[in-house]
Design an enzyme around this catalytic site. Structure first.
Site, PDB file in Angstrom:
ATOM      1  CG  ASP A  48      -1.746  -3.262  -1.818  1.00  0.00           C
ATOM      2  OD1 ASP A  48      -0.835  -3.382  -2.417  1.00  0.00           O
ATOM      3  OD2 ASP A  48      -1.635  -2.480  -0.798  1.00  0.00           O
ATOM      4  CE1 TYR A  53      -0.149  -0.521   4.664  1.00  0.00           C
ATOM      5  CE2 TYR A  53      -1.856  -1.671   3.468  1.00  0.00           C
ATOM      6  CZ  TYR A  53      -0.857  -0.746   3.408  1.00  0.00           C
ATOM      7  OH  TYR A  53      -0.287  -0.218   2.329  1.00  0.00           O
ATOM      8  CE  LYS A  78       1.731  -2.680  -0.081  1.00  0.00           C
ATOM      9  NZ  LYS A  78       0.298  -3.071   0.706  1.00  0.00           N
ATOM     10  CG  HIS A 111       5.145  -1.457   3.594  1.00  0.00           C
ATOM     11  ND1 HIS A 111       4.170  -1.905   4.417  1.00  0.00           N
ATOM     12  CD2 HIS A 111       4.724  -0.449   2.772  1.00  0.00           C
ATOM     13  CE1 HIS A 111       3.197  -1.095   4.342  1.00  0.00           C
ATOM     14  NE2 HIS A 111       3.413  -0.065   3.251  1.00  0.00           N
TER      15      HIS A 111
END
Length: 276
Positions: A48, A53, A78, A111
């Site tokens: 994930d 990120y 996301k 998200h």
């Protein structure tokens, strides 16, 4: 290569998501490449990530370098808050695929609802388009509360297959889980260990000692027995292995009752109505 087989949850669209995966929030790009490679070697088949990120490149490099076939790995990414909107989301998705170096992902999520922007309905319509094109096999949301889901279901035609939210023994999300269960929406837990803080809870320690396991293993096992998909994050190879080794014991009714009593509503992250 590990001989551990992680069970799957069947999503409402028929896809199967491994119930236990690896989250890579706050893992730097280079480190993500190493961590994901190690996880795949240990037997993880679910990763994930997210555009926010900043490690989709590293995740993609690990996937390509692995002996595990790409189609055997369930990859989630996301769309971030600043990328929301119909056209913006389509561009963001293209950018995520380019960074990952793949032509599809198994799951694409919004998200956060980012309610002050009021774009998540249009963003969802972009996800519907992406799913129609087959470039995301499944689509869902993250951090959506009941009222966000109610609006989405009322204004669009495709029900999210999953809602990824903060969940752990201190924040058990019963109302949201009941709402989702009634509509065929799976629930996935991020921060399943409350960023490690729940591991110091004395009750969790007693349950872990009773079964001869680590506190993190006891908590991950609780998630699994609740029917949640769970994505604990670690960059430590020993903990990667330990987090996966949770299928040789089972919490009993006393354990479950003890953990049920720990629900205090305490969050380790932000409330979804206050993000974006």
């Amino acid at each position: 290569m590990s001989d551990i087989t992680v069970p799957s949850v069947v999503l409402s669209d028929g896809a199967r998501i491994p119930q236990l995966g690896l989250g890579v929030y706050k893992v730097a790009d280079d480190e993500a490449r190493t961590v994901v490679a190690t996880a795949l070697e240990l037997g993880y088949r679910h990763v994930d990530t997210a555009s926010f990120y900043g490690n989709e490149v590293g995740v993609g490099q690990a996937l390509r370098a692995s002996d595990v076939p790409r189609d055997d790995v369930f990859v989630t990414t996301k769309v971030w808050n600043t990328e929301q909107g119909f056209d913006e989301t389509l561009r963001a998705f293209d950018a995520s695929l380019e960074r990952l170096g793949t032509d599809h992902v198994e799951l694409y999520l919004i998200h956060w609802p980012a309610p002050t922007q009021d774009k998540y309905v249009d963003t969802w319509r972009a996800l519907e388009r992406i799913a129609e094109e087959g470039r995301a096999r499944s689509i869902g949301v993250s951090n959506f509360q009941v009222h966000h889901l109610e609006r989405l279901l009322g204004e669009t035609s495709v029900v999210p297959v999953i809602d990824q939210v903060e969940a752990h023994p201190w924040l058990q999300q019963h109302e949201l889980r009941e709402f989702c269960a009634a509509r065929g929406i799976a629930v996935e837990a991020w921060s399943p260990l409350a960023r490690g803080r729940v591991l110091d809870d004395a009750a969790i320690g007693r349950i872990a000692a009773k079964h001869g396991v680590e506190p993190a293993q006891a908590v991950i096992r609780w998630h699994l027995q609740q029917g949640l998909v769970v994505i604990p994050k670690t960059v430590n190879a020993l903990r990667l292995a330990s987090n996966l080794d949770v299928f040789g014991f089972e919490l009993d009714e006393d354990d479950l009752a003890t953990i049920a009593a720990l629900d205090s509503g305490e969050r380790s992250g932000s409330h979804p109505d206050q993000v974006g």
